[in-house]
Write a protein that holds these residues in place. Structure first.
Motif, PDB file in Angstrom:
ATOM      1  N   ASN A   1      16.838  20.388   4.045  1.00 59.98           N
ATOM      2  CA  ASN A   1      17.248  22.677   3.602  1.00 59.98           C
ATOM      3  C   ASN A   1      18.322  22.416   4.561  1.00 59.98           C
ATOM      4  OD1 ASN A   1      16.530  25.431   4.041  1.00 59.98           O
ATOM      5  ND2 ASN A   1      14.974  25.411   2.096  1.00 59.98           N
ATOM      6  N   ALA A   2      19.004  22.951   4.107  1.00 68.31           N
ATOM      7  CA  ALA A   2      19.909  23.219   5.231  1.00 68.31           C
ATOM      8  C   ALA A   2      19.539  23.924   6.451  1.00 68.31           C
ATOM      9  CB  ALA A   2      21.576  23.805   4.703  1.00 68.31           C
ATOM     10  N   GLN A   3      19.385  25.456   5.693  1.00 68.20           N
ATOM     11  CA  GLN A   3      18.726  26.538   6.879  1.00 68.20           C
ATOM     12  C   GLN A   3      18.397  26.290   7.483  1.00 68.20           C
ATOM     13  OE1 GLN A   3      18.208  29.421   3.206  1.00 68.20           O
ATOM     14  NE2 GLN A   3      20.033  30.620   4.187  1.00 68.20           N
ATOM     15  N   ILE A   4      16.776  25.201   7.101  1.00 65.65           N
ATOM     16  CA  ILE A   4      15.576  25.313   7.772  1.00 65.65           C
ATOM     17  C   ILE A   4      16.367  24.070   8.768  1.00 65.65           C
ATOM     18  CG2 ILE A   4      14.096  23.614   7.986  1.00 65.65           C
ATOM     19  CD1 ILE A   4      13.074  24.485   4.883  1.00 65.65           C
ATOM     20  N   LEU A   5      17.013  23.476   8.696  1.00 64.60           N
ATOM     21  CA  LEU A   5      17.464  22.427   9.217  1.00 64.60           C
ATOM     22  C   LEU A   5      18.502  22.968  10.412  1.00 64.60           C
ATOM     23  CD1 LEU A   5      18.929  19.122   7.633  1.00 64.60           C
ATOM     24  CD2 LEU A   5      17.259  19.261   8.932  1.00 64.60           C
ATOM     25  N   ASP A   6      19.253  24.073  10.110  1.00 63.86           N
ATOM     26  CA  ASP A   6      19.589  24.938  10.955  1.00 63.86           C
ATOM     27  C   ASP A   6      19.273  25.641  11.780  1.00 63.86           C
ATOM     28  OD1 ASP A   6      22.219  26.038  12.061  1.00 63.86           O
ATOM     29  OD2 ASP A   6      20.972  28.227  10.785  1.00 63.86           O
ATOM     30  N   THR A   7      17.753  25.907  11.673  1.00 63.60           N
ATOM     31  CA  THR A   7      17.292  26.737  12.343  1.00 63.60           C
ATOM     32  C   THR A   7      16.558  25.852  14.042  1.00 63.60           C
ATOM     33  OG1 THR A   7      16.379  28.495  10.978  1.00 63.60           O
ATOM     34  CG2 THR A   7      14.828  27.736  12.949  1.00 63.60           C
ATOM     35  N   LEU A   8      16.363  24.128  12.696  1.00 65.31           N
ATOM     36  CA  LEU A   8      15.500  23.264  13.996  1.00 65.31           C
ATOM     37  C   LEU A   8      16.500  23.003  14.802  1.00 65.31           C
ATOM     38  CD1 LEU A   8      13.811  21.546  15.041  1.00 65.31           C
ATOM     39  CD2 LEU A   8      13.883  19.822  12.945  1.00 65.31           C
ATOM     40  N   GLY A   9      17.363  22.867  14.990  1.00 64.84           N
ATOM     41  CA  GLY A   9      18.970  22.459  15.268  1.00 64.84           C
ATOM     42  C   GLY A   9      19.317  23.377  16.150  1.00 64.84           C
ATOM     43  N   TRP A  10      18.897  25.033  16.160  1.00 64.54           N
ATOM     44  CA  TRP A  10      19.413  25.533  17.030  1.00 64.54           C
ATOM     45  C   TRP A  10      17.345  26.034  17.961  1.00 64.54           C
ATOM     46  CZ3 TRP A  10      22.746  28.370  18.955  1.00 64.54           C
ATOM     47  CH2 TRP A  10      23.035  29.076  20.130  1.00 64.54           C
ATOM     48  N   VAL A  11      17.034  26.290  17.682  1.00 59.97           N
ATOM     49  CA  VAL A  11      15.643  25.216  18.539  1.00 59.97           C
ATOM     50  C   VAL A  11      15.875  25.173  19.111  1.00 59.97           C
ATOM     51  CG1 VAL A  11      13.429  25.437  18.501  1.00 59.97           C
ATOM     52  CG2 VAL A  11      14.080  26.455  16.855  1.00 59.97           C
ATOM     53  N   GLN A  12      16.213  23.337  19.041  1.00 61.57           N
ATOM     54  CA  GLN A  12      17.027  22.469  20.219  1.00 61.57           C
ATOM     55  C   GLN A  12      17.167  23.152  20.949  1.00 61.57           C
ATOM     56  OE1 GLN A  12      17.328  19.572  17.237  1.00 61.57           O
ATOM     57  NE2 GLN A  12      15.478  18.335  17.045  1.00 61.57           N
ATOM     58  N   PHE A  13      18.024  22.971  20.454  1.00 57.73           N
ATOM     59  CA  PHE A  13      19.673  23.706  21.474  1.00 57.73           C
ATOM     60  C   PHE A  13      18.968  24.651  22.315  1.00 57.73           C
ATOM     61  CE2 PHE A  13      23.369  26.788  22.744  1.00 57.73           C
ATOM     62  CZ  PHE A  13      23.484  25.590  23.198  1.00 57.73           C
ATOM     63  N   LYS A  14      18.485  25.715  22.467  1.00 60.58           N
ATOM     64  CA  LYS A  14      18.046  26.784  22.926  1.00 60.58           C
ATOM     65  C   LYS A  14      16.635  25.921  24.176  1.00 60.58           C
ATOM     66  CE  LYS A  14      18.050  31.457  21.889  1.00 60.58           C
ATOM     67  NZ  LYS A  14      18.514  32.260  22.277  1.00 60.58           N
ATOM     68  N   LEU A  15      15.883  25.162  23.990  1.00 60.46           N
ATOM     69  CA  LEU A  15      15.231  23.889  24.951  1.00 60.46           C
ATOM     70  C   LEU A  15      15.928  23.125  25.574  1.00 60.46           C
ATOM     71  CD1 LEU A  15      12.500  23.337  22.451  1.00 60.46           C
ATOM     72  CD2 LEU A  15      12.278  24.900  24.260  1.00 60.46           C
ATOM     73  N   GLY A  16      17.557  23.021  25.095  1.00 58.90           N
ATOM     74  CA  GLY A  16      18.068  22.080  26.073  1.00 58.90           C
ATOM     75  C   GLY A  16      18.555  20.469  25.488  1.00 58.90           C
ATOM     76  N   GLN A  17      17.593  20.717  24.372  1.00 62.07           N
ATOM     77  CA  GLN A  17      17.829  18.973  23.799  1.00 62.07           C
ATOM     78  C   GLN A  17      19.243  18.928  23.393  1.00 62.07           C
ATOM     79  OE1 GLN A  17      14.337  18.851  21.643  1.00 62.07           O
ATOM     80  NE2 GLN A  17      12.874  19.565  23.093  1.00 62.07           N
ATOM     81  N   ILE A  18      20.038  18.759  23.644  1.00 63.06           N
ATOM     82  CA  ILE A  18      20.947  18.835  23.157  1.00 63.06           C
ATOM     83  C   ILE A  18      21.685  18.132  22.164  1.00 63.06           C
ATOM     84  CG2 ILE A  18      24.230  19.049  23.865  1.00 63.06           C
ATOM     85  CD1 ILE A  18      22.351  21.351  25.014  1.00 63.06           C
ATOM     86  N   GLU A  19      21.646  16.487  22.220  1.00 54.82           N
ATOM     87  CA  GLU A  19      21.053  15.560  22.292  1.00 54.82           C
ATOM     88  C   GLU A  19      21.436  15.416  20.102  1.00 54.82           C
ATOM     89  OE1 GLU A  19      21.625  11.506  22.974  1.00 54.82           O
ATOM     90  OE2 GLU A  19      22.910  11.583  24.701  1.00 54.82           O
ATOM     91  N   ASP A  20      19.610  15.910  20.593  1.00 55.16           N
ATOM     92  CA  ASP A  20      19.130  16.229  18.959  1.00 55.16           C
ATOM     93  C   ASP A  20      19.388  17.143  18.322  1.00 55.16           C
ATOM     94  OD1 ASP A  20      17.441  14.193  19.549  1.00 55.16           O
ATOM     95  OD2 ASP A  20      15.586  15.158  20.682  1.00 55.16           O
ATOM     96  N   ALA A  21      20.121  18.583  18.962  1.00 58.19           N
ATOM     97  CA  ALA A  21      20.639  19.910  17.938  1.00 58.19           C
ATOM     98  C   ALA A  21      21.747  19.068  17.456  1.00 58.19           C
ATOM     99  CB  ALA A  21      20.311  20.802  19.259  1.00 58.19           C
ATOM    100  N   GLN A  22      21.780  18.572  18.391  1.00 62.64           N
ATOM    101  CA  GLN A  22      23.434  18.096  17.874  1.00 62.64           C
ATOM    102  C   GLN A  22      23.302  17.700  16.220  1.00 62.64           C
ATOM    103  OE1 GLN A  22      27.169  16.655  19.891  1.00 62.64           O
ATOM    104  NE2 GLN A  22      27.444  15.310  18.325  1.00 62.64           N
ATOM    105  N   ARG A  23      22.120  16.114  16.536  1.00 63.72           N
ATOM    106  CA  ARG A  23      21.837  15.584  15.082  1.00 63.72           C
ATOM    107  C   ARG A  23      21.601  16.156  14.140  1.00 63.72           C
ATOM    108  NH1 ARG A  23      20.985  11.417  18.482  1.00 63.72           N
ATOM    109  NH2 ARG A  23      18.498  12.188  19.486  1.00 63.72           N
ATOM    110  N   THR A  24      20.690  17.398  14.832  1.00 58.84           N
ATOM    111  CA  THR A  24      20.028  17.966  13.150  1.00 58.84           C
ATOM    112  C   THR A  24      20.775  19.275  12.796  1.00 58.84           C
ATOM    113  OG1 THR A  24      17.816  18.457  14.549  1.00 58.84           O
ATOM    114  CG2 THR A  24      17.868  20.048  12.709  1.00 58.84           C
ATOM    115  N   LEU A  25      22.227  20.119  13.445  1.00 60.42           N
ATOM    116  CA  LEU A  25      22.930  21.184  12.997  1.00 60.42           C
ATOM    117  C   LEU A  25      23.588  20.017  12.216  1.00 60.42           C
ATOM    118  CD1 LEU A  25      22.919  23.167  15.939  1.00 60.42           C
ATOM    119  CD2 LEU A  25      22.211  24.305  13.660  1.00 60.42           C
ATOM    120  N   GLN A  26      24.120  18.499  12.535  1.00 65.21           N
ATOM    121  CA  GLN A  26      25.045  18.059  10.950  1.00 65.21           C
ATOM    122  C   GLN A  26      24.193  16.990  10.281  1.00 65.21           C
ATOM    123  OE1 GLN A  26      28.538  17.411  12.223  1.00 65.21           O
ATOM    124  NE2 GLN A  26      28.008  16.512   9.674  1.00 65.21           N
ATOM    125  N   SER A  27      22.975  16.651  10.726  1.00 66.81           N
ATOM    126  CA  SER A  27      22.719  16.955   9.087  1.00 66.81           C
ATOM    127  C   SER A  27      21.800  18.350   8.060  1.00 66.81           C
ATOM    128  CB  SER A  27      21.065  16.328   9.228  1.00 66.81           C
ATOM    129  OG  SER A  27      21.103  15.230  10.170  1.00 66.81           O
TER     130      SER A  27
END
Length: 657
Positions: free
Chosen positions: A564-590
């Motif tokens: 689900n693209a919207q759900i992955l977008d939210t997860l990626g954004w939350v990871q970014f807000k927490l400073g988990q940059i590499e995880d955020a990038q992977r999740t947002l790319q997914s």
């Protein structure tokens, strides 16, 4: 190929009794477009040798090369039917392999199941079906079969490795490691251990193991694919990923997983023409691979290439004329091309194949919305038995009457269709149809004027859903606040429906703390409601600056709906807000790999800006702005334009002496 054909012809002249050479020559002739000569050659073999397995394979393949995929399938099916109860597992496997080769995975699986019922102790059909499930990403079914095979053949390394692979995907790392420990080490075990190591967060060791395996077996296509998967999360290694995938496909051109990832990598880099080229190759090699054909059609549509999209859809119809999907696709493409008659013809064919309420609704709606209400009424009368059971179709009949100028009768049918609804969900569907012909105020008036047996609470919930879908959140809050005060403690189901409408309405109005109460209440009775998990996670991270609390909610939603693209977008954004940059990038790319959204491209751009990848960020910002403008998403458009300006200023500053 011409040199090979010359040698084969010479050998056939010198050794006419060499049937293996004749079969190879027949295939080569068909593959190079000389279908008739190839067909005559294999038919001659059948006349002298009979319908041996090898001859049948060649005959079916010649038909396939000639573009007659269905005829090739019929050759094998007729052979199986002629055998009756004497048909062997190998006969059904022959059909399964042919179907798999042309991309019909569902048909292949069914043929393998037929083979399994009569297979011998070697369990060859079960092995091939397990591999089919695995290659098509049906991991649950694959895991079940590999467990079964491993228990019967515990010493067979290939089965053990496949089981370990399935266990790794299922995140059963300890069990996977136990399976691997039961065998001597080697390149294949290194690959599996790399997958486990990667899942446990040690990417460097995983890469070392994969490279070691490739050095030991440089001709193994799977190993290159696995390394490409590992590297695909690192933007700086995109070139290495594409190189590994091309090597994998050079070794095995039919490797679907490598081809799919290569397409995703090209799309990620904005190289859409390369992605389309690879998808075309995939479809040409696997013409019955429906998922690939549908994806390619969507890619051509996105590029405005309707003619090519229609050609692919027509090929789908020719390959599987009795499958409604392809006629539906033809209909939707015709609508995009303003070919109303073509769309109607396609949807009529869909109705011939599958006269379902949904298909009837689609066709009737197209007729009504294109000033052919009389035809719509005729269609609905022809299927009166279906219409009388479905309030949503009754309201479509009312729309046809309304379009024909019979407004009073239409109003009566609108009301009757609403009164026949058996739940609030159905009533909302009816309300949405009524809204297409009436103003919102008129729709509210009509529904609030309903008598028995429609419960007034149902009406209020349906109207609230209609209002929230049109952005009238303040009206929704007022309507539902009144309704909430009238509900008793026993009205559990109605309260739960109310909560699920009220929460996003409050969220939209910026009443975050109140929305939080409703979201938490919803998750109390529906803990796996992915929409509410996603909304609450975004509210916590963005509205209340509580990203740490949002993370487990977003992760849970992504576990439940990993595509689900919207759900992955939210997860990626939350990871970014927490400073988990590499995880955020992977999740947002997914997320982007699933669907292009203005939000996921905007969020990816913010991640890339944080890392200093300004050129790549600019590309995502432009995509975000384009999508936001198309969808009237003013906030995202404004933010994208603001960041584009900032990125341009930063770029200019970086090149100023």
């Amino acid at each position: 190929k011409q040199a090979a054909m010359k040698l084969r012809r010479e050998l056939a002249a010198d050794q006419p009794e060499n049937t293996d050479n004749l079969r190879a020559l027949a295939l080569l002739l068909a593959e190079t477009g000389q279908h008739q000569e190839g067909l005559e050659m294999v038919q001659g073999l059948i006349e002298t040798q009979g319908q041996t397995t090898l001859n049948l394979i060649v005959l079916a393949s010649v038909h396939r090369y000639a573009g007659d995929i269905g005829l090739g399938e019929q050759v094998i099916r007729r052979h199986i039917q002629s055998q009756g109860s004497e048909a062997k597992a190998s006969d059904h496997m022959l059909l399964a392999r042919y179907l798999l080769d042309v991309g019909d995975g569902e048909g292949a699986a069914a043929s393998y199941q037929d083979a399994i019922e009569i297979e011998g102790d070697g369990r060859e059909a079960t092995r091939e079906l397990a591999y089919l499930y695995f290659s098509r990403q049906n991991y649950t079914q694959a895991l079940s079969l590999y467990r079964e095979l491993h228990s019967q053949f515990p010493d067979e390394k290939q089965i053990g490795l496949r089981l370990a692979d399935a266990l790794i995907i299922a995140k059963n790392y300890d069990e996977a490691a136990e399976v691997l420990d039961s065998f001597d080490g080697g390149p294949a075990e290194d690959v599996q251990l790399a997958m486990i190591t990667s899942a446990q967060g040690n990417q460097v060791e995983a890469l070392r193991l994969l490279t070691q395996a490739i050095e030991a077996e440089p001709g193994n296509a799977l190993f290159y694919f696995k390394r490409a998967v590992l590297l695909s999360g690192d933007l700086d290694r995109s070139g290495d990923v594409i190189q590994d995938l091309n090597t994998s496909l050079g070794l095995n051109p039919n490797f679907l997983q490598s081809r799919r990832l290569l397409v995703a990598m090209y799309m990620r880099q904005g190289e859409k023409r390369e992605a389309i080229r690879e998808m075309n190759t995939m479809v040409s090699r696997h013409p019955k691979y429906a998922e690939g054909r549908l994806s390619l059609i969507q890619m051509h549509v996105a590029e405005g290439e309707l003619t090519r999209a229609k050609t692919l859809a027509r090929e789908g119809v020719a390959l599987s004329p009795d499958i409604p999907t392809w006629h539906t696709v033809m209909g939707s493409l015709a609508l995009k091309d303003d070919d109303i008659q073509g769309a109607i013809d396609s949807y009529r064919k869909v109705m011939e194949l599958a006269a379902t309420p949904g298909n009837l609704l689609n066709l009737a709606t197209i007729l009504i919305e294109n000033s052919r209400s009389t035809e719509a009424q005729t269609l609905l009368r022809e299927h009166a038995e279906i219409v009388n059971k479905e309030p949503l179709l009754q309201v479509v009949r009312a729309r046809a009457l309304y379009a024909s100028g019979q407004e009073e009768e239409a109003r009566q049918v609108f009301a009757r269709s609403a009164e026949r609804c058996v739940n609030p969900e159905q009533l909302f569907g009816v309300a949405a149809q009524i809204r297409k012909d009436y103003s919102l105020a008129e729709t509210v008036s009509l529904l609030e004027g309903l008598g028995q047996p429609t419960p007034s609470a149902w009406v209020q919930l349906a109207l609230a859903r209609l209002e929230v879908s049109e952005g009238h959140s303040q009206a929704v809050i007022g309507r539902l606040s009144v309704l909430e005060s009238t509900l008793s403690d026993e009205d559990t189901a109605l309260r739960q429906m109310l909560d699920q409408i009220m929460a996003p309405a409050l969220h939209n109005e910026g009443q975050m703390e109140k929305a939080l109460v409703y979201y938490r209440r919803i998750l109390g009775f529906a803990p796996d409601n992915t929409s509410m998990l996603n909304n609450l996670a975004y509210l916590l991270a963005e509205g209340l600056d509580q990203a740490d609390e949002a993370l487990p909610l977003a992760q849970r939603a992504a576990e439940l709906e990993p595509n689900n693209a919207q759900i992955l977008d939210t997860l990626g954004w939350v990871q970014f807000k927490l400073g988990q940059i590499e995880d955020a990038q992977r999740t947002l790319q997914s997320s982007i790999d699933v669907t292009d959204l203005s939000a996921n491209h905007l969020h990816m751009a913010e991640v890339l800006i944080e890392q200093g990848y300004l050129a790549e960020a600019n590309r995502h910002l432009k995509t975000a702005a384009d999508l936001a403008e198309q969808n009237n998403e003013s906030e995202i458009l404004e933010r994208a334009q603001e960041l584009l300006k900032q990125a341009e200023e930063l770029t200019e500053a970086s090149v100023t002496p």
